[in-house]
Design an enzyme around this catalytic site. Sequence first.
Site, short mmCIF file in Angstrom:
data_model
loop_
_atom_site.label_atom_id
_atom_site.label_comp_id
_atom_site.label_asym_id
_atom_site.label_seq_id
_atom_site.Cartn_x
_atom_site.Cartn_y
_atom_site.Cartn_z
CE LYS A 22 -1.52 1.54 4.27
NZ LYS A 22 -1.34 2.75 4.52
CG ASN A 23 2.29 2.73 3.62
OD1 ASN A 23 1.19 3.09 3.15
ND2 ASN A 23 2.83 2.53 4.74
CB CYS A 124 -4.29 11.03 11.98
SG CYS A 124 -2.72 10.05 12.09
NE ARG A 129 0.79 10.59 9.89
CZ ARG A 129 0.36 9.49 9.44
NH1 ARG A 129 -0.71 8.85 9.35
NH2 ARG A 129 1.37 8.91 8.34
CG ASP A 314 3.58 1.67 9.37
OD1 ASP A 314 3.37 2.17 10.44
OD2 ASP A 314 4.03 2.02 8.41
NE ARG A 407 -7.01 4.26 6.01
CZ ARG A 407 -6.69 5.54 6.32
NH1 ARG A 407 -7.10 5.84 7.54
NH2 ARG A 407 -5.91 6.31 5.54
C1 EPZ Z 1 4.58 6.82 6.17
O1 EPZ Z 1 3.95 8.01 6.78
C2 EPZ Z 1 3.50 5.69 6.41
N1 EPZ Z 1 2.66 6.14 5.51
C3 EPZ Z 1 3.30 5.50 7.69
O2 EPZ Z 1 2.46 4.45 7.78
C4 EPZ Z 1 4.65 5.12 8.54
O3 EPZ Z 1 4.26 4.88 9.91
C5 EPZ Z 1 5.56 6.19 8.45
O4 EPZ Z 1 5.83 6.47 7.12
C6 EPZ Z 1 6.90 5.97 9.01
O5 EPZ Z 1 7.46 4.78 8.50
C7 EPZ Z 1 2.66 5.97 4.25
O6 EPZ Z 1 3.52 5.69 3.51
C8 EPZ Z 1 1.20 6.32 3.53
P1 EPZ Z 1 6.90 10.18 7.86
P2 EPZ Z 1 4.42 9.37 6.64
O7 EPZ Z 1 6.82 11.42 7.07
O8 EPZ Z 1 5.19 9.68 5.55
C9 EPZ Z 1 8.35 13.60 11.15
C10 EPZ Z 1 0.63 3.06 8.08
O9 EPZ Z 1 0.10 2.44 9.12
N2 EPZ Z 1 7.89 14.71 9.88
O10 EPZ Z 1 8.18 9.46 7.30
O11 EPZ Z 1 3.42 10.43 6.85
C11 EPZ Z 1 6.98 12.89 11.63
O12 EPZ Z 1 6.30 13.77 12.62
C12 EPZ Z 1 1.16 4.38 8.23
O13 EPZ Z 1 0.44 2.38 6.87
C13 EPZ Z 1 8.06 16.04 10.34
O14 EPZ Z 1 8.39 16.36 11.36
O15 EPZ Z 1 5.60 9.57 8.02
C14 EPZ Z 1 7.47 11.57 12.18
O16 EPZ Z 1 8.09 11.85 13.64
C15 EPZ Z 1 0.67 5.19 9.43
N3 EPZ Z 1 7.89 16.79 9.25
C16 EPZ Z 1 8.69 11.34 11.37
O17 EPZ Z 1 9.01 12.65 10.47
C17 EPZ Z 1 7.32 16.39 8.00
O18 EPZ Z 1 6.86 17.51 7.38
C18 EPZ Z 1 8.33 10.37 10.01
O19 EPZ Z 1 6.94 10.67 9.41
C19 EPZ Z 1 6.92 15.16 8.01
C20 EPZ Z 1 7.36 14.26 8.92
#
Ligand code: EPZ
Length: 432
Positions: A22-23, A124, A129, A314, A407
């Site tokens: 999915k991701n 969320c 996020r 995850d 999902r």
């Molecule tokens: C992706 O989310 C995945 N979603 C998430 O999976 C997964 O938990 C996450 O990566 C971490 O591996 C998808 O791929 C659709 P990040 P994403 O941006 O991209 C910080 C699931 O269950 N951050 O890597 O939204 C943030 O707060 C889902 O399938 C900032 O500070 O995650 C976090 O601590 C849930 N500023 C860290 O980075 C930003 O602009 C990682 O977030 C963006 C992120």
Amino acid sequence: MDRLRIKGGNKLKGKIYISGAKNAALPLICASLLTDEAVTLTNMPVLSDIKSMNLLLEQLGTKIESHDEIIDGNPCKSYTYHTPKFESLVAPYDYVRKMRASYYVFGPLLARERYVELSLPGGCAIGARPMDIHLSSLEQMGAKIEIKNGYVIAKVDGRLKGAHLVFKAASVGATCNVLMAAALADGKTVIENAAREPEIGDLVNMLNAMGAKISGIGSSVLEIEGVERLHGTIHKVIADRIEAGSYAVAAAITRGCIELVNAQPETLQTPIKILRQAGVNVEEREHSIVVDAEGCELIGQDLMTDYYPGFPTDLQAQFLTLMLTARGASMVTETIWENRFMHVPELLRMGANINVHGHASAIVRGVDKLYGAPVMATDLRASFALVLAGLVAEGETIVNRIYHLDRGYEKLEEKLRSVGADIVRESDKEEE
Ligand code: EPZ
């Protein structure tokens, strides 16, 4: 609303086919917006998040065709996306509120059409996020960005410009968005501290097949030499490592044995290491993983989530649940999301022994038994953890709010039933 009814106690044995990720699929769908030619994605999972993304693209003007296909004897889908021109450059609130990954249209629309309006996703259940890295990076590449009425509105005069970017966190979403934007930018972009998740590698491979010039795959420094135009391609989505890891735990927690067909062991090295340390036999094959826990007495393990190749957040909820059936204590530490122990209060209702400290860590002590109960979860992976607990609990567990599971887990109850689980889906409609 649908729910799952599970009778615990069955040892799971057999084979489960692991679906496309999915991701990986979500950013790949949006990468199709970078070209006016057709892009076909094969090995696509059938999930509500994919349907939501397809609806968003159709609203932007993409023509989508779906085809049935068979990969390794398993029926799955492929989709062809074709966007010769756009009918809208807006990702509205109703789409983004349902699925945060809608923000993947941001980079492609800005790069190709030089304008985009995206409803800001907000937080969320698992955390705040933020999107600050996505936005500040695109600003450094020349975009003018303003926030108005809950929307982020971005425009650029001419093409985006290559830039040297240093991410403060190795964000998966920001890495994908910037990769897609930089592929069509003028000049070279460097991303330092880029995410290294396998889903990023899949996106880079597809973009390069479309004519992009990206190097550094799998490393934390990505270099993108912008090109003027990208063309269509056919791409097979990688296997879902989180789905594979989740069913690996289903084998381990029921002390059964499951072959995860199509799983890619190289993407799961840290979870495999923890399973082996706990006492589970894990055999890595070229196109599958065999997880054998028959007769095993598991030993509790400490684990801490981290960016790839560290332990994936995850899979945290699923491994925490497994540790409830192990001897001794396990310390589970979450470092990526600030609110990702929402499964714990529900597990406590099933007889678990877990102490959460602040938002970051939990001490899990093995218990003799879990007991079936009605439960519900607030996110996808936590919901799977409750299914796992239900598979070993004494008596019946009812998992409510399973739209979360729909999902991200294709044919969940079908796959679990095929290896011997007693699990059925019920819906209020059927009972009326
Ligand atoms: C992706 O989310 C995945 N979603 C998430 O999976 C997964 O938990 C996450 O990566 C971490 O591996 C998808 O791929 C659709 P990040 P994403 O941006 O991209 C910080 C699931 O269950 N951050 O890597 O939204 C943030 O707060 C889902 O399938 C900032 O500070 O995650 C976090 O601590 C849930 N500023 C860290 O980075 C930003 O602009 C990682 O977030 C963006 C992120």
